[in-house]
Design a protein around this motif. Structure first.
Motif, PDB file in Angstrom:
ATOM      1  N   LEU A  93      -2.843   3.826   2.746  1.00 11.63           N
ATOM      2  CA  LEU A  93      -2.851   3.753   4.016  1.00 11.63           C
ATOM      3  C   LEU A  93      -3.741   4.474   4.529  1.00 11.63           C
ATOM      4  O   LEU A  93      -3.991   4.413   5.737  1.00 11.63           O
ATOM      5  CB  LEU A  93      -1.563   3.834   4.411  1.00 11.63           C
ATOM      6  CG  LEU A  93      -0.168   2.702   4.305  1.00 11.63           C
ATOM      7  CD1 LEU A  93       1.081   3.271   4.808  1.00 11.63           C
ATOM      8  CD2 LEU A  93      -0.784   1.400   4.910  1.00 11.63           C
ATOM      9  N   LYS A 133      -6.318  -4.369   6.947  1.00 16.17           N
ATOM     10  CA  LYS A 133      -7.440  -3.729   5.534  1.00 16.17           C
ATOM     11  C   LYS A 133      -8.711  -4.592   5.918  1.00 16.17           C
ATOM     12  O   LYS A 133      -8.497  -5.814   5.861  1.00 16.17           O
ATOM     13  CB  LYS A 133      -6.924  -3.655   4.480  1.00 16.17           C
ATOM     14  CG  LYS A 133      -7.748  -3.058   3.242  1.00 16.17           C
ATOM     15  CD  LYS A 133      -7.223  -3.285   1.745  1.00 16.17           C
ATOM     16  CE  LYS A 133      -8.229  -2.838   0.944  1.00 16.17           C
ATOM     17  NZ  LYS A 133      -7.630  -2.711  -0.278  1.00 16.17           N
ATOM     18  N   LEU A 136       0.665  -1.134   0.034  1.00 14.33           N
ATOM     19  CA  LEU A 136       0.092   0.032   0.053  1.00 14.33           C
ATOM     20  C   LEU A 136       0.695   1.296   0.045  1.00 14.33           C
ATOM     21  O   LEU A 136       1.846   1.189   0.723  1.00 14.33           O
ATOM     22  CB  LEU A 136      -0.980  -0.050   1.221  1.00 14.33           C
ATOM     23  CG  LEU A 136      -1.761  -1.140   1.367  1.00 14.33           C
ATOM     24  CD1 LEU A 136      -2.714  -1.197   2.742  1.00 14.33           C
ATOM     25  CD2 LEU A 136      -2.813  -1.210   0.272  1.00 14.33           C
ATOM     26  N   LYS A 151      -1.579  -6.080   5.912  1.00 12.27           N
ATOM     27  CA  LYS A 151      -0.935  -5.265   5.108  1.00 12.27           C
ATOM     28  C   LYS A 151       0.514  -4.939   5.527  1.00 12.27           C
ATOM     29  O   LYS A 151       0.282  -4.457   6.808  1.00 12.27           O
ATOM     30  CB  LYS A 151      -1.805  -4.233   4.325  1.00 12.27           C
ATOM     31  CG  LYS A 151      -2.827  -4.647   3.500  1.00 12.27           C
ATOM     32  CD  LYS A 151      -2.722  -5.539   2.358  1.00 12.27           C
ATOM     33  CE  LYS A 151      -2.032  -4.582   1.257  1.00 12.27           C
ATOM     34  NZ  LYS A 151      -1.925  -5.338   0.002  1.00 12.27           N
ATOM     35  N   VAL A 179      -8.467   0.895   6.209  1.00  6.85           N
ATOM     36  CA  VAL A 179      -7.141   0.312   6.855  1.00  6.85           C
ATOM     37  C   VAL A 179      -6.720   1.060   8.187  1.00  6.85           C
ATOM     38  O   VAL A 179      -6.687   2.018   8.342  1.00  6.85           O
ATOM     39  CB  VAL A 179      -6.010   1.050   5.834  1.00  6.85           C
ATOM     40  CG1 VAL A 179      -4.813   0.598   6.325  1.00  6.85           C
ATOM     41  CG2 VAL A 179      -6.479   0.278   4.396  1.00  6.85           C
ATOM     42  N   ALA A 229      -0.338  -3.252   8.929  1.00  9.29           N
ATOM     43  CA  ALA A 229      -1.674  -2.582   8.708  1.00  9.29           C
ATOM     44  C   ALA A 229      -2.924  -4.040   8.562  1.00  9.29           C
ATOM     45  O   ALA A 229      -2.242  -4.915   8.325  1.00  9.29           O
ATOM     46  CB  ALA A 229      -1.671  -1.729   7.417  1.00  9.29           C
TER      47      ALA A 229
END
Length: 128
Positions: free
Chosen positions: A18, A41, A13, A51, A23, A39
């Protein structure tokens, strides 16, 4: 990452992505220094995707990625997701990531969401 994956097989990303409300992003810091990040999502109300997992080169092997992943899994459970999936590279460079995800219960599986089969990708899923 760019040195280990073809450009058409990179799914990281960017900063704009982001910022998407779907997210949630975490950073790991030590004495104010950024040492890792990750992250989560939301793909749909029952499915999330891990992520942007990264660890600073001089902090690998110290549990940074595991700590971030534990947080992501906990939040996914709190959100009542039934499944948590991810895509990582298939190159030898990504073997430590595959081992980490396997350690936390992720299993190699089929592409999910908008992903398509790709020899440069490994797809993994954790049933929650």
């Amino acid at each position: 990452m760019r040195a280990h994956s073809p450009a058409d097989s990179m799914h990281a990303l960017d900063v704009a992505a982001l910022r998407d409300p779907a997210v949630t992003f975490w950073s790991a810091r030590e004495n104010g220094l950024l040492i890792g990040c990750g992250a989560l999502k939301q793909l749909d109300p029952a499915h999330g995707e891990v992520k942007s997992m990264r660890t600073a080169v001089d902090h690998t092997g110290r549990g940074v990625a595991g700590a971030v992943l534990i947080r992501i899994i906990a939040v996914a459970r709190a959100r009542r997701y039934r499944r948590l999936s991810l895509e990582t590279g298939a190159d030898e460079y990504y073997r430590p990531a595959v081992r980490l995800y396997s350690k936390y219960g992720f299993q190699i599986g089929a592409p999910f969401g908008d992903y398509v089969p790709d020899p440069h990708s490994v797809f993994m899923t954790l049933r929650l």
